[in-house]
Design a protein around this motif. Structure first.
Motif, PDB file in Angstrom:
ATOM      1  N   SER A 180       2.316   1.746   3.642  1.00  0.00           N
ATOM      2  CA  SER A 180       3.425   1.558   2.700  1.00  0.00           C
ATOM      3  C   SER A 180       4.765   1.524   3.442  1.00  0.00           C
ATOM      4  CB  SER A 180       3.468   2.678   1.660  1.00  0.00           C
ATOM      5  OG  SER A 180       2.292   2.692   0.910  1.00  0.00           O
ATOM      6  N   ASP A 229       4.310   5.054  -3.410  1.00  0.00           N
ATOM      7  CA  ASP A 229       4.782   3.756  -2.912  1.00  0.00           C
ATOM      8  C   ASP A 229       6.297   3.682  -2.968  1.00  0.00           C
ATOM      9  OD1 ASP A 229       2.201   2.963  -2.580  1.00  0.00           O
ATOM     10  OD2 ASP A 229       2.070   1.964  -4.514  1.00  0.00           O
ATOM     11  N   GLU A 265      -0.519  -4.457   0.026  1.00  0.00           N
ATOM     12  CA  GLU A 265      -0.945  -3.264   0.767  1.00  0.00           C
ATOM     13  C   GLU A 265      -2.224  -2.743   0.149  1.00  0.00           C
ATOM     14  OE1 GLU A 265       1.356   0.380   0.406  1.00  0.00           O
ATOM     15  OE2 GLU A 265      -0.461   1.416   1.080  1.00  0.00           O
TER      16      GLU A 265
HETATM   17 MG   LIG Z   1       0.375   3.499   0.856  1.00  0.00          MG
END
Ligand SMILES: [Mg+2]
Ligand SMILES: Nc1nc2c(ncn2[C@@H]2O[C@H](COP(=O)(O)OP(=O)(O)OP(=O)(O)O)[C@@H](O)[C@H]2O)c(=O)[nH]1
Length: 315
Positions: free
Chosen positions: A58, A94, A142
């Protein structure tokens, strides 16, 4: 839906977020909207970031998003998370790791791993098309590199970055994890931590074995996603890979493959959902299921019986 599509094509992010939610809910109107968006897609550079939990995916996604936005690209991020609780498209984790990207008003969307009847890859594909319709020309995914859903997800990407850390251990472990094979660029993040240099050497030894002449040479790079060290070298490698994919004709080829796979995934799911509805009302199915459970019928004969009753044996 028509006005929603128009608003998205005009760059309205709220409408994009609404359509992604409808895609997540598998709303049939969402499919009509997606098919209207499709002609406006296919040009974005799609980047996938994968790797073990906590490797810094992230943080890295946030850094890369900012780097590409600073160079004038229109960036969107889709993060899929196996563990977090999903609340209206946002995960606290996130948001925390991508603070800089948020400050720059980069569109970030989180999707939970669980809870998609048709599979995460299909929902993520929808989200990707929505972002492209919105005008995003760099899309970053991601995701944790494990499981079937990941494979489908990464088919959507032009370039995959696999992120490791020094404490990930020796080469054998890397091979076992099966993550090295899918990376176009291998990153050892947390360069400030012990073992990073060794991990880089191990990965280089691995990548020199899998590299074939004339093909893409998989680079191994050290980064510190928390401070931003190594990000410039990484963005250069990403851009090189995008050029390689475009020049080798692989982008066009992949685009066609992607559409074919998506079509099959959609069909599979629709068939199954409709069949399930029919089965719920099917007396014979209930009887046969209970016969299988009690051992009166074996699953193979049971399947034949049910297919016969649905009239689908010869499909
Ligand atoms: Mg992550
Ligand atoms: N020391 C150090 N810490 C880092 C670095 N990059 C990220 N971190 C920290 O590592 C932790 C995990 O980072 P994330 O970016 O959340 O990792 P992730 O791979 O996205 O994690 P999951 O999504 O939970 O699998 C955070 O506390 C980051 O601040 C780095 O280069 N060095």
């Amino acid at each position: 839906m028509t006005s929603l599509v128009e608003k998205i094509l005009n760059g309205d992010e709220k409408s994009a977020a609404r359509l992604i939610s409808k895609v997540e809910e598998e709303n049939s109107g969402a499919y009509t909207a997606l098919s209207r968006l499709l002609p406006h897609t296919g040009k974005a550079n799609v980047l996938g970031i994968t790797g073990p939990p906590g490797a810094g995916k992230s943080t890295l996604a946030g850094r890369l998003a900012v780097a590409f936005a600073d160079s004038g690209r229109n960036v969107g991020v889709i993060a899929t998370d196996p563990t977090s609780i999903h609340t209206r498209g946002a995960f606290l984790g996130d948001r925390l790791r991508m603070k800089n990207a948020e400050k720059k008003k980069i569109f970030i969307r989180s999707m939970a791993h669980r809870g998609y009847p048709g599979g995460l890859a299909k929902a993520a594909a929808g989200a990707m098309y929505v972002l492209e319709g919105l005008g995003k020309d760099v899309i970053i995914f991601e995701s944790v590199g494990a499981g079937q859903s990941e494979k489908g997800l990464f088919l959507l990407c032009d370039t995959i970055i696999t992120v490791f850390t020094g404490d990930y251990g020796d080469e054998i472990q890397l091979l076992k994890a099966g993550l090295t094979e899918i990376g176009d660029i291998l990153v050892v993040n947390k360069a400030d931590k012990p073992g990073a240099e060794e991990a880089k050497k191990d990965l280089e030894a691995f990548s020199s074995r899998v590299n074939t002449p004339g093909d893409w040479h998989v680079p191994v790079l050290l980064t510190r996603a928390d401070s931003g060290e190594g990000i410039e070298v990484l963005t250069d490698a990403i851009k090189r890979h995008w050029r390689f994919v475009a020049e080798s004709g692989k982008k066009e080829q992949k685009k066609k493959e992607k559409l074919g796979l998506l079509f099959i995934a959609l069909l599979k799911e629709e068939f199954w959902q409709r069949t399930q509805k029919r089965l719920k009302k099917n007396r014979l199915f209930k009887d046969v299921l209970s016969d299988v459970r009690s051992g009166k019928t074996d699953p193979y004969s049971a399947m034949q019986k049910v297919l016969d009753s649905l009239g689908t044996t010869n499909i």
